[in-house]
Design an enzyme around this catalytic site. Structure first.
Site, PDB file in Angstrom:
ATOM      1  N   SER A  43       0.829  -1.199   0.000  1.00  0.00           N
ATOM      2  CA  SER A  43       0.000   0.000   0.000  1.00  0.00           C
ATOM      3  C   SER A  43       0.865   1.251   0.000  1.00  0.00           C
ATOM      4  CB  SER A  43      -0.899   0.006   1.238  1.00  0.00           C
ATOM      5  OG  SER A  43      -0.112   0.256   2.386  1.00  0.00           O
ATOM      6  N   LYS A  44       0.179   2.341  -0.083  1.00  0.00           N
ATOM      7  CA  LYS A  44       0.801   3.664  -0.165  1.00  0.00           C
ATOM      8  C   LYS A  44       1.948   3.871   0.839  1.00  0.00           C
ATOM      9  CE  LYS A  44       0.999   7.456  -2.196  1.00  0.00           C
ATOM     10  NZ  LYS A  44       1.528   7.464  -3.545  1.00  0.00           N
TER      11      LYS A  44
END
Length: 474
Positions: A243-244
């Site tokens: 994820s980010k």
RNA sequence: GUCCCGUUCGUCUAGUGGUUUAGGACACCGCCCUUUCACGGCGGCAACACGGGUUCAAAUCCCGUACGGGACGCCA
């Protein structure tokens, strides 16, 4: 079915970015289709109309284009097929394969809570499954649910995961039509896959559990199930879903970070798939060699450092003119610099020396700057200043006149001139001559070979830069 | 919690019962090259999660344990 009857698909939902994990799913679908000389189709998963917007679809198309994943249809919108999905759902109710359920969200939540407390997998208690139509409460819009089998076991033979067996008692009666009359993803994906003639569903293994529930619908409709291949997910360094917070995650971000598409593709290909000891694959080789059976079952951690080294490899192999085209936007946005005519000529001449030293286009851009600025715009960094001290002044002054006498002004003659000068004025220590020169020409202490750079810059430019450095020392 | 999936160097992987003192790549360390930083070359460190089986023989097959991940939505 022969090989070239294979039809795969990539079904992104329009979120405004293409996740790198989805890019790998797209790659594997594309590779498999091309390997089989079948078809690769795109379908936008926008049954949730709120998600839909045209810009997001454009992002997907652009990302696919950047990755060179061509497709064999005009991407279709799942939303456009909604009436067909609704018809199928109604048909299933008519045939007794699905039913109306009038539960409220609160009731459902209560059932979920008690299912969890009692250690059951399926939560919905099927209270409407066999209730007569007269019991329907007035004014409540129902959802439609499928009737999943109550007992027995279900099996899928997955190309990657192998045989997976699940007890039907763990299956839920999933919702296929919402109370507002719109179809859910679970229904739409099956109807569309069937209607599009999809033969192989290659997707992330986060869908593996869904497969059993979806197959209930295939069976009810009397349709053949596609061949499945569930790919392991890509994780971040900490083992959780990428994820980010792990860094770059979308295709666009990798592009902005200065990676070449072939590097991203090669890296993604090797994440979960291998062919002996081979590390690098051209697109042609990948198409030829790719197979689903060779896909690993375990999740891989995304390693940004390895991607970088792969990119360094492809930068070295890349065509010089192409690199100049690619680096231009990085020079512009990162350094507010446009490539002039003379700058272009210098880049063309110096690119061989430049590209070997850069891991990304971002690095290439900053390494290229000294070829592009005018003498009076050279900016001295702290490290450059170190070499422009009082001792350097006489060296540069001597070098200035030495340079003027070099003719022809070529790599070998320049080298000879520099070595002679070092022998005569610097105890034969070339470094004592070259480092001040380097600082004068580039403003810093790192650069490609100076004999090459000096030739490319030309006598006038070199002399002007030396002159400026001498003045700078004062 | 329940169900499903997984577990070979730090990371990506090769390996499908004997060919293995477990191979390659990235990272890391050292040396060489060298006008700088890189590149490149050479060398080094480093792994079969654990416990039981099966077998003449297991990283490879089976079972369990531990750990990790995924799914459990009127999201996709």
């Amino acid at each position: 079915m022969t090989k070239n009857d294979v039809v795969t698909r990539f079904p992104p939902s329009p979120t405004g970015m293409m996740h790198i994990g989805n890019a790998r799913t797209a790659l594997f679908n594309w590779l498999y289709a091309r390997h089989c000389e079948g078809k690769f189709l795109i379908r936008i998963e926008d049954t949730d109309r709120e998600r839909h917007n045209d810009e997001a679809v454009e992002v997907i198309k652009e990302s696919l284009k950047w990755l060179s994943l061509d497709y064999d249809n005009e991407p279709e919108s799942q939303y456009e097929n909604r009436q067909r999905h609704i018809d199928v759902a109604n048909e299933m109710v008519k045939n007794g394969q699905a039913y109306y359920c009038y539960c409220t969200p609160e009731e459902l939540q209560g059932m979920r809570d008690s299912a969890k407390a009692e250690g059951r997998s399926a939560s919905y208690d099927r209270r409407w499954r066999d209730r007569p139509a007269e019991d329907a409460p007035a004014g409540v819009k129902p959802v439609i649910r499928v009737k999943a089998p109550l007992e027995g076991k279900s099996v899928i033979n997955d190309e990657v995961q192998g045989e997976v067996i699940v007890d039907n008692s763990t299956l839920d009666d999933l919702i296929i039509l919402r109370s507002d009359g719109t179809p859910t993803y679970m229904l739409a994906v099956i109807v569309d896959d069937h209607d599009m003639g999809i033969t192989h569903v290659i997707r992330g293994d986060d869908h593996l559990n869904n497969t059993f529930r979806q197959n209930v619908i295939y069976d009810a409709l009397g349709w053949d199930q596609p061949t499945y291949a569930h790919l392991p997910l890509i994780h971040g360094a900490d083992g959780a879903k990428l994820s980010k917070r792990h860094g770059a995650v979308s295709v666009q971000e990798f592009q902005q970070l200065g990676y070449l598409p072939e590097s991203v593709m090669n890296y993604l290909l090797r994440l979960g798939w291998g062919h002996g000891d081979q590390e690098f694959f051209s697109t042609e080789e990948a198409v030829k060699l790719f197979d689903l059976k060779g896909v690993n079952k375990s999740a891989a951690k995304f390693d940004y450092v390895k991607l970088e080294s792969i990119n360094a490899h492809y930068m070295k192999e890349a065509d010089n003119d192409r690199l100049i085209d690619l680096v231009a936007p990085f020079l512009q946005t990162g350094h507010d610099m446009i490539i002039s005519e003379i700058g272009l000529a210098r880049l063309q001449a110096g690119m061989d020396g430049l590209k070997d030293r850069s891991k990304t286009l971002v690095e290439l851009a900053s390494e290229s700057i000294f070829y592009l600025v005018d003498a009076d715009k050279i900016a001295y960094t702290e490290k450059g200043e170190k070499h422009l001290n009082a001792d350097a002044k006489p060296v540069l002054e001597g070098l200035l006149s030495a340079m003027k006498n070099i003719s022809p002004f070529t790599h070998d003659a320049i080298e000879e001139g520099c070595r002679e000068f070092a022998n005569a004025h610097a105890d034969g220590k070339l470094g004592k001559v070259m480092m001040p020169l380097r600082a004068a020409l580039t403003g810093t202490d790192k650069s490609p070979s100076l004999f090459e750079a000096v030739e490319i810059l030309g006598k006038d430019e070199v002399c002007a830069r030396i002159q400026k450095a001498i003045q700078h020392i004062g």
